[in-house]
Design a protein around this motif. Sequence first.
Motif, PDB file in Angstrom:
ATOM      1  N   GLY A 277      43.362  51.586  40.363  1.00 41.23           N
ATOM      2  CA  GLY A 277      44.508  50.751  40.702  1.00 41.23           C
ATOM      3  C   GLY A 277      45.186  51.204  41.984  1.00 41.23           C
TER       4      GLY A 277
ATOM      5  N   ILE B 285      51.900  52.973  42.576  1.00 45.91           N
ATOM      6  CA  ILE B 285      51.752  54.265  41.902  1.00 45.91           C
ATOM      7  C   ILE B 285      50.373  54.872  42.177  1.00 45.91           C
TER       8      ILE B 285
ATOM      9  N   GLU C 217      40.222  49.532  43.349  1.00 45.93           N
ATOM     10  CA  GLU C 217      41.180  48.426  43.182  1.00 45.93           C
ATOM     11  C   GLU C 217      40.394  47.120  43.101  1.00 45.93           C
ATOM     12  N   SER C 218      40.642  46.348  42.046  1.00 43.88           N
ATOM     13  CA  SER C 218      39.857  45.125  41.868  1.00 43.88           C
ATOM     14  C   SER C 218      40.322  44.000  42.784  1.00 43.88           C
TER      15      SER C 218
ATOM     16  N   GLN D 194      51.866  44.299  39.998  1.00 39.80           N
ATOM     17  CA  GLN D 194      53.310  44.411  39.752  1.00 39.80           C
ATOM     18  C   GLN D 194      54.068  44.841  41.016  1.00 39.80           C
ATOM     19  N   SER D 195      53.355  45.409  41.952  1.00 40.97           N
ATOM     20  CA  SER D 195      54.009  45.890  43.184  1.00 40.97           C
ATOM     21  C   SER D 195      54.156  44.786  44.229  1.00 40.97           C
TER      22      SER D 195
ATOM     23  N   ARG E 175      62.429  46.014  46.586  1.00 44.14           N
ATOM     24  CA  ARG E 175      62.791  46.509  45.263  1.00 44.14           C
ATOM     25  C   ARG E 175      64.074  47.322  45.455  1.00 44.14           C
ATOM     26  N   ILE E 176      64.817  47.485  44.378  1.00 44.13           N
ATOM     27  CA  ILE E 176      66.053  48.269  44.482  1.00 44.13           C
ATOM     28  C   ILE E 176      65.737  49.750  44.318  1.00 44.13           C
TER      29      ILE E 176
ATOM     30  N   VAL F  98      37.059  48.076  37.574  1.00 43.85           N
ATOM     31  CA  VAL F  98      36.663  49.083  36.591  1.00 43.85           C
ATOM     32  C   VAL F  98      36.583  48.433  35.212  1.00 43.85           C
TER      33      VAL F  98
ATOM     34  N   ALA G  78      46.565  51.356  36.461  1.00 44.54           N
ATOM     35  CA  ALA G  78      46.086  49.978  36.572  1.00 44.54           C
ATOM     36  C   ALA G  78      47.115  48.959  36.092  1.00 44.54           C
TER      37      ALA G  78
ATOM     38  N   CYS H  57      55.725  38.429  37.815  1.00 46.52           N
ATOM     39  CA  CYS H  57      55.001  39.678  37.580  1.00 46.52           C
ATOM     40  C   CYS H  57      54.970  40.038  36.112  1.00 46.52           C
TER      41      CYS H  57
ATOM     42  N   LEU I 114      59.255  51.142  38.224  1.00 51.03           N
ATOM     43  CA  LEU I 114      58.697  52.408  38.713  1.00 51.03           C
ATOM     44  C   LEU I 114      58.667  52.529  40.236  1.00 51.03           C
ATOM     45  N   PHE I 115      58.954  51.455  40.959  1.00 49.06           N
ATOM     46  CA  PHE I 115      58.721  51.523  42.407  1.00 49.06           C
ATOM     47  C   PHE I 115      59.505  52.670  43.040  1.00 49.06           C
ATOM     48  N   LYS I 116      60.783  52.784  42.641  1.00 53.14           N
ATOM     49  CA  LYS I 116      61.618  53.804  43.280  1.00 53.14           C
ATOM     50  C   LYS I 116      61.097  55.209  43.025  1.00 53.14           C
TER      51      LYS I 116
HETATM   52  C1  LIG Z   1      60.145  40.982  40.459  1.00 52.82           C
HETATM   53  C2  LIG Z   1      60.124  42.464  40.218  1.00 52.82           C
HETATM   54  C3  LIG Z   1      61.248  43.216  40.453  1.00 52.82           C
HETATM   55  C4  LIG Z   1      61.222  44.595  40.273  1.00 52.82           C
HETATM   56  N1  LIG Z   1      62.317  45.315  40.604  1.00 52.82           N
HETATM   57  C5  LIG Z   1      62.220  46.660  40.675  1.00 52.82           C
HETATM   58  C6  LIG Z   1      63.259  47.400  41.265  1.00 52.82           C
HETATM   59  O1  LIG Z   1      64.255  46.841  41.707  1.00 52.82           O
HETATM   60  N2  LIG Z   1      63.118  48.751  41.363  1.00 52.82           N
HETATM   61  C7  LIG Z   1      61.987  49.395  40.912  1.00 52.82           C
HETATM   62  O2  LIG Z   1      61.907  50.627  41.051  1.00 52.82           O
HETATM   63  N3  LIG Z   1      60.979  48.706  40.336  1.00 52.82           N
HETATM   64  C8  LIG Z   1      61.071  47.359  40.214  1.00 52.82           C
HETATM   65  N4  LIG Z   1      60.050  46.619  39.681  1.00 52.82           N
HETATM   66  C9  LIG Z   1      58.938  47.309  39.028  1.00 52.82           C
HETATM   67  C10 LIG Z   1      57.916  47.848  40.000  1.00 52.82           C
HETATM   68  O3  LIG Z   1      57.604  46.888  40.984  1.00 52.82           O
HETATM   69  C11 LIG Z   1      56.674  48.245  39.187  1.00 52.82           C
HETATM   70  O4  LIG Z   1      57.041  49.161  38.156  1.00 52.82           O
HETATM   71  C12 LIG Z   1      55.630  48.908  40.080  1.00 52.82           C
HETATM   72  O5  LIG Z   1      55.328  48.095  41.192  1.00 52.82           O
HETATM   73  C13 LIG Z   1      54.367  49.188  39.259  1.00 52.82           C
HETATM   74  O6  LIG Z   1      53.366  49.661  40.128  1.00 52.82           O
HETATM   75  P1  LIG Z   1      51.948  50.100  39.565  1.00 52.82           P
HETATM   76  O7  LIG Z   1      51.217  50.700  40.693  1.00 52.82           O
HETATM   77  O8  LIG Z   1      52.134  50.903  38.317  1.00 52.82           O
HETATM   78  O9  LIG Z   1      51.269  48.748  39.044  1.00 52.82           O
HETATM   79  P2  LIG Z   1      50.578  47.569  39.880  1.00 52.82           P
HETATM   80  O10 LIG Z   1      51.287  47.303  41.149  1.00 52.82           O
HETATM   81  O11 LIG Z   1      50.400  46.434  38.942  1.00 52.82           O
HETATM   82  O12 LIG Z   1      49.158  48.179  40.268  1.00 52.82           O
HETATM   83  C14 LIG Z   1      48.063  48.205  39.393  1.00 52.82           C
HETATM   84  C15 LIG Z   1      46.833  47.822  40.174  1.00 52.82           C
HETATM   85  O13 LIG Z   1      45.685  48.057  39.352  1.00 52.82           O
HETATM   86  C16 LIG Z   1      44.722  47.059  39.636  1.00 52.82           C
HETATM   87  N5  LIG Z   1      43.835  46.992  38.484  1.00 52.82           N
HETATM   88  C17 LIG Z   1      44.149  46.606  37.213  1.00 52.82           C
HETATM   89  N6  LIG Z   1      43.077  46.694  36.406  1.00 52.82           N
HETATM   90  C18 LIG Z   1      42.064  47.155  37.181  1.00 52.82           C
HETATM   91  C19 LIG Z   1      40.693  47.454  36.925  1.00 52.82           C
HETATM   92  N7  LIG Z   1      40.171  47.334  35.694  1.00 52.82           N
HETATM   93  N8  LIG Z   1      39.917  47.887  37.955  1.00 52.82           N
HETATM   94  C20 LIG Z   1      40.439  48.041  39.203  1.00 52.82           C
HETATM   95  N9  LIG Z   1      41.748  47.779  39.502  1.00 52.82           N
HETATM   96  C21 LIG Z   1      42.530  47.338  38.503  1.00 52.82           C
HETATM   97  C22 LIG Z   1      45.570  45.806  39.831  1.00 52.82           C
HETATM   98  O14 LIG Z   1      44.860  44.850  40.607  1.00 52.82           O
HETATM   99  C23 LIG Z   1      46.792  46.346  40.546  1.00 52.82           C
HETATM  100  O15 LIG Z   1      46.724  46.233  41.951  1.00 52.82           O
HETATM  101  C24 LIG Z   1      60.058  45.228  39.807  1.00 52.82           C
HETATM  102  C25 LIG Z   1      58.921  44.464  39.548  1.00 52.82           C
HETATM  103  C26 LIG Z   1      58.940  43.107  39.791  1.00 52.82           C
HETATM  104  C27 LIG Z   1      57.674  42.348  39.673  1.00 52.82           C
END
Ligand SMILES: Cc1cc2nc3c(=O)[nH]c(=O)nc-3n(C[C@H](O)[C@H](O)[C@H](O)COP(=O)(O)OP(=O)(O)OC[C@H]3O[C@@H](n4cnc5c(N)ncnc54)[C@H](O)[C@@H]3O)c2cc1C
Length: 363
Positions: A8, A12, A31-32, A39-40, A45-46, A159, A188, A301, A329-331
């Motif tokens: 992913g 994160i 990354e698929s 979710q990112s 994001r705040i 994956v 992921a 999302c 989790l972004f922050k």
């Molecule tokens: C509208 C909105 C507002 C938000 N506001 C805030 C905020 O104000 N402050 C804050 O801190 N957070 C905020 N968040 C939350 C924050 O954006 C998420 O917690 C964070 O982006 C999660 O990131 P991630 O890397 O864990 O997940 P993701 O960004 O979802 O990354 C996971 C990746 O894994 C890939 N993947 C999945 N399965 C597979 C597989 N089998 N094989 C290969 N790749 C795969 C996906 O394609 C994806 O790109 C908000 C979210 C949204 C949507």
Amino acid sequence: MPHVAVVGAGIIGLSTAFALQRRGAEVTVVESGRPGGGQSAGQGRIFRHAHTDARLIEQVVHSRALWRQWEDELGAELVAPDGAVAIGDGVPAKAEALGAFPDAPVELLTPAELHERLPALADYDGPAMLDVRGGAIRTQTAVRALTDRLGAAVVTDHVLAVRRRDDGRVEVRTGTDVRAFDHVVLCAGRGTAGLARALDLDLPVELRAHVRVTFAVADPDPRPAPTFQDGSGVFGETGVYASPYPDPRLYAVGLSGSTPAHADGGVVDPADLAELAERTVAYVRRALPGLRPEPVEHVHCWVTRLPWGEDGVGLWSRDGVTALSGHNLFKQAPVLGEALAQTAVSGQVPEPWHHSARLGRDG
Ligand SMILES: Cc1cc2nc3c(=O)[nH]c(=O)nc-3n(C[C@H](O)[C@H](O)[C@H](O)COP(=O)(O)OP(=O)(O)OC[C@H]3O[C@@H](n4cnc5c(N)ncnc54)[C@H](O)[C@@H]3O)c2cc1C
């Protein structure tokens, strides 16, 4: 140093891979889709320091310092320096909690100061504060800068399965490849719990869906806007959050609500999302007359929520595999990336990220 696979390339996974490379580990990110497309996705994001769990405030303070360090290393502004405004009866308690953290200064705002900071807001004379070192995260800049830095370490593939082999290594099966690694980190997003289940890691993730709506600023102010949270209820909603885009003509607004989704994909009742978007528009009409109430963009999302809180986060790790889940989790990305990298290299989850610590718990 180990060879680590990160599944992913959301914020994160990218942060984890960057932290691993800085430690000298070899890393492959699978990354698929498009990096940052899950979710990112979307602009802004705040970054806020206020959280119910003081242990999370401590981590977020550390994360803010790391974002600064990354700005220097990556040569880009990643968190705007315009502050995070919060209004509502919860403000005095938030300000008091942050008082224990000198690196997270807070200013209480008079109605006139609030208007000065956020002219788009309707008249409001209740409690208000500015988290001075909070602000809008430049999400797409961060994703792009990390992806560029990682270069060929990011590969496009899906994956399907991860398994521990008898020789102690961990096998990753993708659409077009089979490779073994010393450690695998599952970042992921909504795909993490499913991949982890086959590895006897049981993540109690509740899957939901959310929508955030973007509006045009009616009369863009030359002063950059802060982020905004409204817990007051004065304008008919609580749990409202809003964030400026890098383009000062756009401001995104969301209500904290989300709607259930089936674990195997799909929103249970799509009408809920439409209703949430309509409520957001109605809120903007009441509370933010400085925005044009016609939506210019929607960001949808998945929400991966842990049972102990809206800001709950946890790491699960066993025998060469580490998985992460949580929401908002972004922050935390830089500090969480460090924690995941440390776990991958040492096999030990650093305090307080182990899921049993229930970091980010409500109350
Ligand atoms: C509208 C909105 C507002 C938000 N506001 C805030 C905020 O104000 N402050 C804050 O801190 N957070 C905020 N968040 C939350 C924050 O954006 C998420 O917690 C964070 O982006 C999660 O990131 P991630 O890397 O864990 O997940 P993701 O960004 O979802 O990354 C996971 C990746 O894994 C890939 N993947 C999945 N399965 C597979 C597989 N089998 N094989 C290969 N790749 C795969 C996906 O394609 C994806 O790109 C908000 C979210 C949204 C949507």
